[in-house]
Scaffold this active site. Sequence first.
Site, PDB file in Angstrom:
ATOM      1  N   ASP A   1       0.790  -1.241   0.000  1.00 35.14           N
ATOM      2  CA  ASP A   1       0.000   0.000   0.000  1.00 35.14           C
ATOM      3  C   ASP A   1       0.823   1.293   0.000  1.00 35.14           C
ATOM      4  O   ASP A   1       0.483   2.254   0.712  1.00 35.14           O
ATOM      5  CB  ASP A   1      -0.952   0.015   1.199  1.00 35.14           C
ATOM      6  CG  ASP A   1      -2.001  -1.084   1.154  1.00 35.14           C
ATOM      7  OD1 ASP A   1      -1.952  -1.906   0.223  1.00 35.14           O
ATOM      8  OD2 ASP A   1      -2.857  -1.129   2.056  1.00 35.14           O
TER       9      ASP A   1
ATOM     10  N   LYS B   1      -7.182  -4.825  -3.236  1.00 34.35           N
ATOM     11  CA  LYS B   1      -8.008  -5.321  -2.137  1.00 34.35           C
ATOM     12  C   LYS B   1      -8.992  -4.240  -1.682  1.00 34.35           C
ATOM     13  O   LYS B   1      -8.782  -3.059  -1.912  1.00 34.35           O
ATOM     14  CB  LYS B   1      -7.130  -5.757  -0.964  1.00 34.35           C
ATOM     15  CG  LYS B   1      -6.218  -4.653  -0.418  1.00 34.35           C
ATOM     16  CD  LYS B   1      -5.250  -5.203   0.620  1.00 34.35           C
ATOM     17  CE  LYS B   1      -4.259  -4.157   1.086  1.00 34.35           C
ATOM     18  NZ  LYS B   1      -4.838  -3.037   1.807  1.00 34.35           N
TER      19      LYS B   1
ATOM     20  N   CYS C   1      -1.981  -2.534   7.627  1.00 32.36           N
ATOM     21  CA  CYS C   1      -1.892  -3.438   6.482  1.00 32.36           C
ATOM     22  C   CYS C   1      -0.571  -4.206   6.411  1.00 32.36           C
ATOM     23  O   CYS C   1      -0.546  -5.351   5.961  1.00 32.36           O
ATOM     24  CB  CYS C   1      -2.159  -2.672   5.188  1.00 32.36           C
ATOM     25  SG  CYS C   1      -3.856  -2.033   5.133  1.00 32.36           S
TER      26      CYS C   1
END
Length: 200
Positions: free
Chosen positions: A9, A98, A148
């Site tokens: 990310d 995602k 994450c």
Amino acid sequence: MTRALIVVDVQNDFCPGGSLAVAGGDEIAASISQLLARGGISYEHVVATQDFHVDPGPHFSDTPDFVDSWPPHCRAGSYGALLHDALETRRIEAVFRKGQYAAAYSGFEGTTTSVTAEGGELVTGLADWLRAREVQEVHVVGIATDHCVRATALDAAREGLRATVLLGLTAGISRAGVDAALEQLRGAGVALVGDPVVQG
């Protein structure tokens, strides 16, 4: 042992100027690129994960609690969802998106789409992608350490992979959150190297 780097990310919305910025995100993007350029650690494969929200329901909130709900971020097709410009993407073989319709923190919840020889589409999850390439060890870097990155590394360990978080190439949201994440990662047998950037 076949090793992969998972870049979690590193997107514009999670870096300074973004809607859910984490301090140090810009530097992390550049440092990951330097790691890949130096080649000091050998990676047979490099992949990235990407928050890519279409309509994630209560994951977005106008009054977020910053635990289960967050300000809108990384909307599909937006500039904020793009990988950061300072991140070197030439070695990234696949991007696993995602969170399209529900909250998703782990890169192992994401999928990538490729074209088959027959011209159809093949949707593959991260675990299957790594397994198909006989990856046995992963290093995890990116944003945010306490969310994450943590979730991705924990799932890597659950998948039976030898997992290491390179903390110097991660940025965390809060000291308390990062400390709790590190304790959880140690308990799961995830190796931890270095110190994360933490904004508070």
